[in-house]
Enzyme design. Sequence first.
Site, PDB file in Angstrom:
ATOM      1  N   SER A  68       0.882  -1.167   0.113  1.00  0.00           N
ATOM      2  CA  SER A  68      -0.012  -0.252   0.064  1.00  0.00           C
ATOM      3  C   SER A  68       1.079   1.465   0.062  1.00  0.00           C
ATOM      4  O   SER A  68       2.038   1.102   0.316  1.00  0.00           O
ATOM      5  CB  SER A  68      -0.984  -0.013   1.451  1.00  0.00           C
TER       6      SER A  68
HETATM    7  N1  SAH Z   1      -0.514  -5.450   4.116  1.00  0.00           N
HETATM    8  C1  SAH Z   1       0.505  -5.811   3.018  1.00  0.00           C
HETATM    9  C2  SAH Z   1      -0.728  -5.281   1.646  1.00  0.00           C
HETATM   10  C3  SAH Z   1      -0.722  -6.641   1.186  1.00  0.00           C
HETATM   11  S1  SAH Z   1      -1.886  -6.544  -0.360  1.00  0.00           S
HETATM   12  C4  SAH Z   1       1.590  -5.193   2.842  1.00  0.00           C
HETATM   13  O1  SAH Z   1       1.921  -4.277   3.931  1.00  0.00           O
HETATM   14  O2  SAH Z   1       2.375  -5.255   2.256  1.00  0.00           O
HETATM   15  C5  SAH Z   1      -3.225  -7.584   0.372  1.00  0.00           C
HETATM   16  C6  SAH Z   1      -2.988  -8.779   0.756  1.00  0.00           C
HETATM   17  O3  SAH Z   1      -3.930  -9.544   1.035  1.00  0.00           O
HETATM   18  C7  SAH Z   1      -2.043  -9.713  -0.375  1.00  0.00           C
HETATM   19  O4  SAH Z   1      -0.881 -10.262  -0.306  1.00  0.00           O
HETATM   20  C8  SAH Z   1      -3.422 -10.913  -0.885  1.00  0.00           C
HETATM   21  O5  SAH Z   1      -2.836 -12.167  -1.007  1.00  0.00           O
HETATM   22  C9  SAH Z   1      -3.958 -10.846   0.674  1.00  0.00           C
HETATM   23  N2  SAH Z   1      -5.389 -11.620   0.867  1.00  0.00           N
HETATM   24  C10 SAH Z   1      -6.163 -11.237   0.073  1.00  0.00           C
HETATM   25  N3  SAH Z   1      -7.229 -12.269   0.338  1.00  0.00           N
HETATM   26  C11 SAH Z   1      -6.819 -12.727   1.480  1.00  0.00           C
HETATM   27  C12 SAH Z   1      -7.552 -13.690   2.622  1.00  0.00           C
HETATM   28  N4  SAH Z   1      -8.602 -14.203   2.321  1.00  0.00           N
HETATM   29  N5  SAH Z   1      -6.677 -14.351   3.611  1.00  0.00           N
HETATM   30  C13 SAH Z   1      -5.295 -13.621   3.711  1.00  0.00           C
HETATM   31  N6  SAH Z   1      -4.821 -13.037   2.846  1.00  0.00           N
HETATM   32  C14 SAH Z   1      -5.632 -12.200   1.727  1.00  0.00           C
END
Ligand code: SAH
Length: 226
Positions: free
Chosen positions: A73
């Site tokens: 993000s």
């Molecule tokens: N917090 C992260 C942002 C990652 S983007 C950072 O600081 O980099 C969102 C993430 O959520 C992705 O890696 C995606 O694979 C994960 N995601 C999506 N659906 C999910 C679920 N049901 N359970 C766990 N992770 C999930």
Amino acid sequence: MAGRDGDSHEGDEDRDRVSRAGFTLGLRRHGIRDLRVLSAMEQVPRKLFLPAHLHADAYTDRALPIECGQTISQPSLVAMMTEALGVQPGDRVLEVGTGSGYQAAVLSKLAREVYTIERFRSLLSLAEERFAALRLSNIMTKLDDGALGWPEKAPFDRIVVTAAAAELPEALVAQLKIGGVMVVPVGPAGSVQTLLKIVRTPEGYTPAALAEVRFVPMVAGVASRL
Ligand code: SAH
């Protein structure tokens, strides 16, 4: 005394620290006022959470692509969500969507324990390596569908969801302590979502809209590959 290699390595670290100081000034200009949040973001080198070809952009205020088609993000959004959570030093925090691990690392500087769940095995391994390299020993990780939360470790003081949920994930609300706070983007995939702040009450919860945002979608189940 440090040899030449040591010097150039220290030079890199110094340059990174200077970049991070400018970075937090930018966050202040974005209206982030919580000094603990600013300090946490200054302490965590965002560069280490990015693939090498994006290192030059680490301290610009942009969301960037990471492995598995996901995104790290925008820093001002990480700061805003972290500030909205109002994490206290004794808190146990759950994060859904580990991704690069950056948000979890920032939270680890503010909370007692951080529990983070990711559905891609390879993203989780990369994040775990980063936590180990930075000696962030208060982060616990799990490969799972984060929509289910982490029932064995519930209830949590704070929950942050970093993928967009089509609807408010009730299972997660149920894992929040009374008085606890959850920040979660809710809305359709591939479109604009509303970032909600939920405060758990004895009767249920009270929602408040914080901002319009765009997150990658929350996807059910553990990824079968990667
Ligand atoms: N917090 C992260 C942002 C990652 S983007 C950072 O600081 O980099 C969102 C993430 O959520 C992705 O890696 C995606 O694979 C994960 N995601 C999506 N659906 C999910 C679920 N049901 N359970 C766990 N992770 C999930």
